[in-house]
Write a protein that holds these residues in place. Structure first.
Motif, PDB file in Angstrom:
ATOM      1  N   ASN A  28       0.817  -1.218   0.000  1.00  0.00           N
ATOM      2  CA  ASN A  28       0.000   0.000   0.000  1.00  0.00           C
ATOM      3  C   ASN A  28       0.851   1.269   0.000  1.00  0.00           C
ATOM      4  OD1 ASN A  28      -2.345  -1.457  -0.122  1.00  0.00           O
ATOM      5  ND2 ASN A  28      -2.838  -1.272   2.053  1.00  0.00           N
ATOM      6  N   ALA A  29       2.081   1.173   0.470  1.00  0.00           N
ATOM      7  CA  ALA A  29       2.975   2.339   0.442  1.00  0.00           C
ATOM      8  C   ALA A  29       3.388   2.670  -0.993  1.00  0.00           C
ATOM      9  CB  ALA A  29       4.202   2.091   1.293  1.00  0.00           C
ATOM     10  N   LYS A  30       3.363   1.664  -1.865  1.00  0.00           N
ATOM     11  CA  LYS A  30       3.755   1.860  -3.265  1.00  0.00           C
ATOM     12  C   LYS A  30       2.545   1.860  -4.204  1.00  0.00           C
ATOM     13  CE  LYS A  30       8.344  -0.200  -2.779  1.00  0.00           C
ATOM     14  NZ  LYS A  30       9.278  -1.250  -3.264  1.00  0.00           N
ATOM     15  N   ASN A  31       1.350   1.759  -3.649  1.00  0.00           N
ATOM     16  CA  ASN A  31       0.135   1.728  -4.479  1.00  0.00           C
ATOM     17  C   ASN A  31       0.211   0.646  -5.551  1.00  0.00           C
ATOM     18  OD1 ASN A  31      -0.722   3.930  -2.998  1.00  0.00           O
ATOM     19  ND2 ASN A  31      -1.265   5.176  -4.759  1.00  0.00           N
ATOM     20  N   THR A  32       0.695  -0.513  -5.161  1.00  0.00           N
ATOM     21  CA  THR A  32       0.930  -1.571  -6.142  1.00  0.00           C
ATOM     22  C   THR A  32       0.409  -2.914  -5.628  1.00  0.00           C
ATOM     23  OG1 THR A  32       2.879  -0.425  -6.987  1.00  0.00           O
ATOM     24  CG2 THR A  32       2.671  -2.750  -7.545  1.00  0.00           C
ATOM     25  N   VAL A  33      -0.191  -3.669  -6.541  1.00  0.00           N
ATOM     26  CA  VAL A  33      -0.599  -5.038  -6.245  1.00  0.00           C
ATOM     27  C   VAL A  33       0.171  -5.959  -7.186  1.00  0.00           C
ATOM     28  CG1 VAL A  33      -2.589  -4.939  -7.816  1.00  0.00           C
ATOM     29  CG2 VAL A  33      -2.570  -6.591  -5.932  1.00  0.00           C
ATOM     30  N   TYR A  34       0.496  -7.134  -6.685  1.00  0.00           N
ATOM     31  CA  TYR A  34       1.315  -8.094  -7.430  1.00  0.00           C
ATOM     32  C   TYR A  34       0.569  -9.418  -7.592  1.00  0.00           C
ATOM     33  CZ  TYR A  34       4.865  -4.806  -5.795  1.00  0.00           C
ATOM     34  OH  TYR A  34       5.579  -3.674  -5.507  1.00  0.00           O
ATOM     35  N   LEU A  35       0.957 -10.121  -8.629  1.00  0.00           N
ATOM     36  CA  LEU A  35       0.499 -11.494  -8.803  1.00  0.00           C
ATOM     37  C   LEU A  35       1.720 -12.334  -9.155  1.00  0.00           C
ATOM     38  CD1 LEU A  35      -2.031 -13.327  -8.790  1.00  0.00           C
ATOM     39  CD2 LEU A  35      -2.045 -13.106 -11.289  1.00  0.00           C
ATOM     40  N   GLN A  36       2.197 -13.103  -8.187  1.00  0.00           N
ATOM     41  CA  GLN A  36       3.315 -14.012  -8.422  1.00  0.00           C
ATOM     42  C   GLN A  36       2.758 -15.313  -8.970  1.00  0.00           C
ATOM     43  OE1 GLN A  36       6.769 -13.588  -7.987  1.00  0.00           O
ATOM     44  NE2 GLN A  36       6.862 -15.574  -9.025  1.00  0.00           N
ATOM     45  N   MET A  37       3.213 -15.692 -10.153  1.00  0.00           N
ATOM     46  CA  MET A  37       2.687 -16.880 -10.815  1.00  0.00           C
ATOM     47  C   MET A  37       3.810 -17.899 -10.976  1.00  0.00           C
ATOM     48  SD  MET A  37       0.260 -15.068 -13.696  1.00  0.00           S
ATOM     49  CE  MET A  37       1.656 -14.438 -14.615  1.00  0.00           C
ATOM     50  N   ASN A  38       3.661 -19.026 -10.328  1.00  0.00           N
ATOM     51  CA  ASN A  38       4.647 -20.100 -10.394  1.00  0.00           C
ATOM     52  C   ASN A  38       4.035 -21.333 -11.055  1.00  0.00           C
ATOM     53  OD1 ASN A  38       6.451 -18.442  -8.931  1.00  0.00           O
ATOM     54  ND2 ASN A  38       5.698 -19.250  -6.981  1.00  0.00           N
ATOM     55  N   SER A  39       4.884 -22.247 -11.459  1.00  0.00           N
ATOM     56  CA  SER A  39       4.436 -23.506 -12.075  1.00  0.00           C
ATOM     57  C   SER A  39       3.423 -23.239 -13.186  1.00  0.00           C
ATOM     58  CB  SER A  39       3.829 -24.427 -11.009  1.00  0.00           C
ATOM     59  OG  SER A  39       4.756 -24.697  -9.983  1.00  0.00           O
ATOM     60  N   LEU A  40       3.754 -22.317 -14.040  1.00  0.00           N
ATOM     61  CA  LEU A  40       2.817 -21.912 -15.078  1.00  0.00           C
ATOM     62  C   LEU A  40       2.547 -23.031 -16.069  1.00  0.00           C
ATOM     63  CD1 LEU A  40       4.085 -18.280 -15.533  1.00  0.00           C
ATOM     64  CD2 LEU A  40       1.714 -18.915 -15.075  1.00  0.00           C
ATOM     65  N   LYS A  41       1.302 -23.042 -16.543  1.00  0.00           N
ATOM     66  CA  LYS A  41       0.830 -24.051 -17.479  1.00  0.00           C
ATOM     67  C   LYS A  41       0.352 -23.374 -18.764  1.00  0.00           C
ATOM     68  CE  LYS A  41      -1.055 -26.693 -13.576  1.00  0.00           C
ATOM     69  NZ  LYS A  41      -2.285 -27.299 -13.014  1.00  0.00           N
ATOM     70  N   PRO A  42       0.335 -24.083 -19.877  1.00  0.00           N
ATOM     71  CA  PRO A  42      -0.178 -23.483 -21.110  1.00  0.00           C
ATOM     72  C   PRO A  42      -1.585 -22.914 -20.944  1.00  0.00           C
ATOM     73  CG  PRO A  42       0.986 -25.499 -21.609  1.00  0.00           C
ATOM     74  CD  PRO A  42       0.907 -25.414 -20.103  1.00  0.00           C
ATOM     75  N   GLU A  43      -2.386 -23.533 -20.125  1.00  0.00           N
ATOM     76  CA  GLU A  43      -3.760 -23.040 -19.926  1.00  0.00           C
ATOM     77  C   GLU A  43      -3.833 -21.745 -19.115  1.00  0.00           C
ATOM     78  OE1 GLU A  43      -2.578 -26.124 -19.294  1.00  0.00           O
ATOM     79  OE2 GLU A  43      -3.534 -26.979 -17.495  1.00  0.00           O
ATOM     80  N   ASP A  44      -2.700 -21.281 -18.611  1.00  0.00           N
ATOM     81  CA  ASP A  44      -2.648 -19.972 -17.952  1.00  0.00           C
ATOM     82  C   ASP A  44      -2.481 -18.847 -18.970  1.00  0.00           C
ATOM     83  OD1 ASP A  44      -0.694 -21.515 -15.390  1.00  0.00           O
ATOM     84  OD2 ASP A  44      -2.822 -20.953 -15.259  1.00  0.00           O
ATOM     85  N   THR A  45      -2.270 -19.188 -20.217  1.00  0.00           N
ATOM     86  CA  THR A  45      -2.117 -18.182 -21.259  1.00  0.00           C
ATOM     87  C   THR A  45      -3.385 -17.340 -21.376  1.00  0.00           C
ATOM     88  OG1 THR A  45      -0.555 -19.509 -22.535  1.00  0.00           O
ATOM     89  CG2 THR A  45      -1.790 -17.828 -23.740  1.00  0.00           C
ATOM     90  N   ALA A  46      -3.211 -16.028 -21.246  1.00  0.00           N
ATOM     91  CA  ALA A  46      -4.356 -15.119 -21.266  1.00  0.00           C
ATOM     92  C   ALA A  46      -3.847 -13.686 -21.153  1.00  0.00           C
ATOM     93  CB  ALA A  46      -5.300 -15.414 -20.101  1.00  0.00           C
ATOM     94  N   VAL A  47      -4.763 -12.759 -21.363  1.00  0.00           N
ATOM     95  CA  VAL A  47      -4.504 -11.368 -20.987  1.00  0.00           C
ATOM     96  C   VAL A  47      -4.955 -11.224 -19.542  1.00  0.00           C
ATOM     97  CG1 VAL A  47      -5.030  -8.953 -21.432  1.00  0.00           C
ATOM     98  CG2 VAL A  47      -4.839 -10.558 -23.346  1.00  0.00           C
ATOM     99  N   TYR A  48      -4.060 -10.712 -18.720  1.00  0.00           N
ATOM    100  CA  TYR A  48      -4.332 -10.555 -17.301  1.00  0.00           C
ATOM    101  C   TYR A  48      -4.647  -9.092 -16.999  1.00  0.00           C
ATOM    102  CZ  TYR A  48      -2.930 -15.301 -16.251  1.00  0.00           C
ATOM    103  OH  TYR A  48      -2.867 -16.679 -16.177  1.00  0.00           O
ATOM    104  N   TYR A  49      -5.743  -8.896 -16.258  1.00  0.00           N
ATOM    105  CA  TYR A  49      -6.206  -7.564 -15.914  1.00  0.00           C
ATOM    106  C   TYR A  49      -6.235  -7.400 -14.398  1.00  0.00           C
ATOM    107  CZ  TYR A  49      -8.150  -7.594 -20.661  1.00  0.00           C
ATOM    108  OH  TYR A  49      -8.331  -7.671 -22.022  1.00  0.00           O
ATOM    109  N   CYS A  50      -5.832  -6.238 -13.928  1.00  0.00           N
ATOM    110  CA  CYS A  50      -6.090  -5.930 -12.533  1.00  0.00           C
ATOM    111  C   CYS A  50      -7.289  -5.003 -12.466  1.00  0.00           C
ATOM    112  CB  CYS A  50      -4.877  -5.326 -11.838  1.00  0.00           C
ATOM    113  SG  CYS A  50      -4.460  -3.660 -12.321  1.00  0.00           S
ATOM    114  N   ALA A  51      -7.965  -5.056 -11.336  1.00  0.00           N
ATOM    115  CA  ALA A  51      -9.185  -4.276 -11.144  1.00  0.00           C
ATOM    116  C   ALA A  51      -9.255  -3.802  -9.702  1.00  0.00           C
ATOM    117  CB  ALA A  51     -10.410  -5.124 -11.490  1.00  0.00           C
TER     118      ALA A  51
END
Length: 127
Positions: free
Chosen positions: A74-97
């Motif tokens: 919250n000090a940096k006004n930033t949210v993260y998504l750490q993605m490990n063990s990625l699979k082909p089915e994770d392929t997509a456009v990722y949006y934050c909201a």
């Protein structure tokens, strides 16, 4: 009004990792629950993860549970998504909201509940 800018997408091999970032404008970032959604080609946008304004509560889609981690600074006004063990089915456009909330522990999984959206970042998992 919040503006959201995602970054960190790219091409990664199956089993690899990526960390997405979403930087938000404004001075009341901690009053927003922050979510990540994704949309694969030919499919509807789907919920991935959400974190409460305080950062103390999270929810994950079953498809990413145990592989993805959502966090925020919250000090940096930033949210993260750490993605490990990625699979082909994770392929997509990722949006934050962002969803404004009066309670710091609130979370939302429905895309129609969100007030602001980023432009999206492409994640491609392929060998």
């Amino acid at each position: 009004q919040a503006q959201l800018v995602e970054s960190g997408g790219g091409l990664v091999q199956p089993g690899g990792s990526l960390r997405l970032s979403c930087a938000a404008s404004g001075r009341t970032f901690s009053r927003y629950a922050m979510g990540w959604f994704r949309q694969a080609p030919g499919k509807d946008r789907e919920f991935v993860a959400v974190i409460s304004g305080s950062g103390g509560n999270t929810i994950y889609a079953d498809s990413v549970k145990g592989r993805f981690t959502i966090s925020r600074d919250n000090a940096k006004n930033t949210v993260y998504l750490q993605m490990n063990s990625l699979k082909p089915e994770d392929t997509a456009v990722y949006y934050c909201a962002a969803k404004s909330t009066s309670y710091s522990g609130s979370m939302y999984v429905g895309e129609r509940q969100y007030d602001y959206w980023g432009q999206g970042t492409q994640v491609t998992v392929s060998s």
